[in-house]
Design an enzyme around this catalytic site. Sequence first.
Site, PDB file in Angstrom:
ATOM      1  N   ARG A  59      69.621  52.578  70.385  1.00  0.00           N
ATOM      2  CA  ARG A  59      69.898  51.236  70.924  1.00  0.00           C
ATOM      3  C   ARG A  59      69.973  51.274  72.455  1.00  0.00           C
ATOM      4  O   ARG A  59      69.705  50.296  73.139  1.00  0.00           O
ATOM      5  CB  ARG A  59      71.182  50.649  70.328  1.00  0.00           C
ATOM      6  CG  ARG A  59      71.531  49.269  70.888  1.00  0.00           C
ATOM      7  CD  ARG A  59      72.507  48.463  70.023  1.00  0.00           C
ATOM      8  NE  ARG A  59      73.653  49.233  69.580  1.00  0.00           N
ATOM      9  CZ  ARG A  59      74.660  49.631  70.377  1.00  0.00           C
ATOM     10  NH1 ARG A  59      74.657  49.311  71.656  1.00  0.00           N
ATOM     11  NH2 ARG A  59      75.659  50.336  69.894  1.00  0.00           N
ATOM     12  N   TYR A 112      59.338  26.536  75.451  1.00  0.00           N
ATOM     13  CA  TYR A 112      59.413  26.978  74.061  1.00  0.00           C
ATOM     14  C   TYR A 112      60.697  26.437  73.425  1.00  0.00           C
ATOM     15  O   TYR A 112      61.796  26.641  73.979  1.00  0.00           O
ATOM     16  CB  TYR A 112      59.375  28.508  74.033  1.00  0.00           C
ATOM     17  CG  TYR A 112      59.292  29.081  72.651  1.00  0.00           C
ATOM     18  CD1 TYR A 112      58.143  28.935  71.888  1.00  0.00           C
ATOM     19  CD2 TYR A 112      60.365  29.767  72.099  1.00  0.00           C
ATOM     20  CE1 TYR A 112      58.068  29.462  70.617  1.00  0.00           C
ATOM     21  CE2 TYR A 112      60.292  30.300  70.830  1.00  0.00           C
ATOM     22  CZ  TYR A 112      59.140  30.136  70.087  1.00  0.00           C
ATOM     23  OH  TYR A 112      59.079  30.658  68.828  1.00  0.00           O
ATOM     24  N   ASP A 184      59.071  32.809  81.964  1.00  0.00           N
ATOM     25  CA  ASP A 184      58.505  33.208  80.672  1.00  0.00           C
ATOM     26  C   ASP A 184      56.988  33.277  80.885  1.00  0.00           C
ATOM     27  O   ASP A 184      56.336  32.253  81.112  1.00  0.00           O
ATOM     28  CB  ASP A 184      58.883  32.175  79.611  1.00  0.00           C
ATOM     29  CG  ASP A 184      58.385  32.540  78.216  1.00  0.00           C
ATOM     30  OD1 ASP A 184      57.354  33.237  78.122  1.00  0.00           O
ATOM     31  OD2 ASP A 184      59.013  32.136  77.215  1.00  0.00           O
ATOM     32  N   LYS A 209      52.972  37.698  70.983  1.00  0.00           N
ATOM     33  CA  LYS A 209      51.776  36.918  71.275  1.00  0.00           C
ATOM     34  C   LYS A 209      50.688  37.836  71.859  1.00  0.00           C
ATOM     35  O   LYS A 209      50.260  38.744  71.206  1.00  0.00           O
ATOM     36  CB  LYS A 209      52.140  35.758  72.196  1.00  0.00           C
ATOM     37  CG  LYS A 209      53.437  35.019  71.776  1.00  0.00           C
ATOM     38  CD  LYS A 209      53.346  34.319  70.423  1.00  0.00           C
ATOM     39  CE  LYS A 209      54.688  33.884  69.860  1.00  0.00           C
ATOM     40  NZ  LYS A 209      55.518  33.058  70.720  1.00  0.00           N
TER      41      LYS A 209
HETATM   42  C1  LIG Z   1      56.855  32.716  70.810  1.00  0.00           C
HETATM   43  C2  LIG Z   1      57.446  32.439  72.121  1.00  0.00           C
HETATM   44  C3  LIG Z   1      58.775  32.808  72.414  1.00  0.00           C
HETATM   45  C4  LIG Z   1      59.680  33.465  71.410  1.00  0.00           C
HETATM   46  O1  LIG Z   1      59.219  34.697  71.011  1.00  0.00           O
HETATM   47  P1  LIG Z   1      59.574  35.384  69.595  1.00  0.00           P
HETATM   48  O2  LIG Z   1      58.904  36.684  69.681  1.00  0.00           O
HETATM   49  O3  LIG Z   1      59.056  34.473  68.527  1.00  0.00           O
HETATM   50  O4  LIG Z   1      61.056  35.462  69.528  1.00  0.00           O
HETATM   51  C5  LIG Z   1      59.232  32.560  73.689  1.00  0.00           C
HETATM   52  N1  LIG Z   1      58.470  31.944  74.613  1.00  0.00           N
HETATM   53  C6  LIG Z   1      57.206  31.559  74.358  1.00  0.00           C
HETATM   54  C7  LIG Z   1      56.414  30.892  75.424  1.00  0.00           C
HETATM   55  C8  LIG Z   1      56.655  31.786  73.103  1.00  0.00           C
HETATM   56  O5  LIG Z   1      55.393  31.396  72.862  1.00  0.00           O
END
Ligand SMILES: *Cc1c(COP(=O)(O)O)cnc(C)c1O
Length: 402
Positions: A59, A112, A184, A209
Amino acid sequence: MDDKRLKGPNTKIIHAGQHPDAETGAVSVPIYQSSTFAFESAEHGAACFRGEPGYKYTRLANPTTEALERSVAFLEGAAGGLGAATGMAAINSVYMTLLGAGKHVVATDAMYGPSRTILETEFSRFGVEADFVDSSDSDNVARAMRPDTALVYIETPANPTLKLTDIETCAEIAHAHGAVLAADNTFASPYLQNPIALGADIVVHSMTKYINGHSDVVAGMIVASDEEMLERLRKVHVNLGGTMDPHQAWLVLRGIKTLGLRVEKAQANAMQLARYLEAHPAVDWVRYPGLESHPQHELALRQMRGAGGIVSFGVVGGVEGGRRLIDAAELMVRAVSLGGVETLIEHPASMTHKGVPADERLEAGITDDLVRVAVGCEDAEDLLADLEQALEQAAAGVTVGV
Ligand SMILES: *Cc1c(COP(=O)(O)O)cnc(C)c1O
């Protein structure tokens, strides 16, 4: 080879952080699937806990996860990274590190969903105040700043409106107020955009993604511009516990190697689709940062190296047209998420946002007719053919082109 000598973007993606194993020569980073690590002696254990190099407990740090942290940190021009169980685990660790009772955050309104909801419904319980603004106009960010603003949190391109936020200007605004800028960078991926070079202090990714790219892992990453911020984040992140499993890290290490190839193919496909859609009578509007018609096309050229693989458009026939379109898709997969090699199609008004009150949905720019295509790496002709037949069915019974 020393990472600093890696030159081209694909060379960096393939080699940074991922070196042949010193002991065995294994070219693929080994999966250190161990929760704990043996100390040579009590003194060695004590030294490790004092902060000298050495693994203690997964961890806190794990060699496989560290390879991925080095890779993404290198690609983002960051001091270091922290692997996370999911994108949301990464985002929550950033919030937890910077926010608390009496602190204020300014964030992109159309970000998001869960990144916004958690601030509104949970962090508010602990005395955190949040303002959500249309950050595509930096003046809105400047106007929302307060003396207690600790964090400016932006998402660019934002989901699914594909509005862009000027990272450099937001960094100036945040820093002038003593606040931190976090971005992000999931939609662009480090291949197309590097917020730290534009002044951001923290970058988060849902590696679910583009970075992993194969729709088979959920994972997240936080990177920080300097060591001090990284250590602040690390303390909170390892105790919150949303850290990464080594097997998960290994899968992402495998996926990331083709990031450049995948993004190039996806955005070439996306450009073709966007141009095709712009000319289609059953399509009312198209939003893609690579099109001259995008209101922030100039900004896209300035802060991104490419327009990415997501295209949003308005189909004739409103909610019904959107539903008919996605029901007719044969090759494109009806699914949420993005950044995988397979093309996914989503209609928020009848899928993800069906339960959201219409006025809230519209305020966030998610109109009834909005369809989002997360373009993958198939052959463009096949995607165009699928869109063609699906649009035909969507437009059935609707008078178009008048
Ligand atoms: C999918 C996504 C998230 C969250 O990610 P997870 O891996 O599903 O927790 C955050 N920001 C954006 C822009 C996303 O497309």
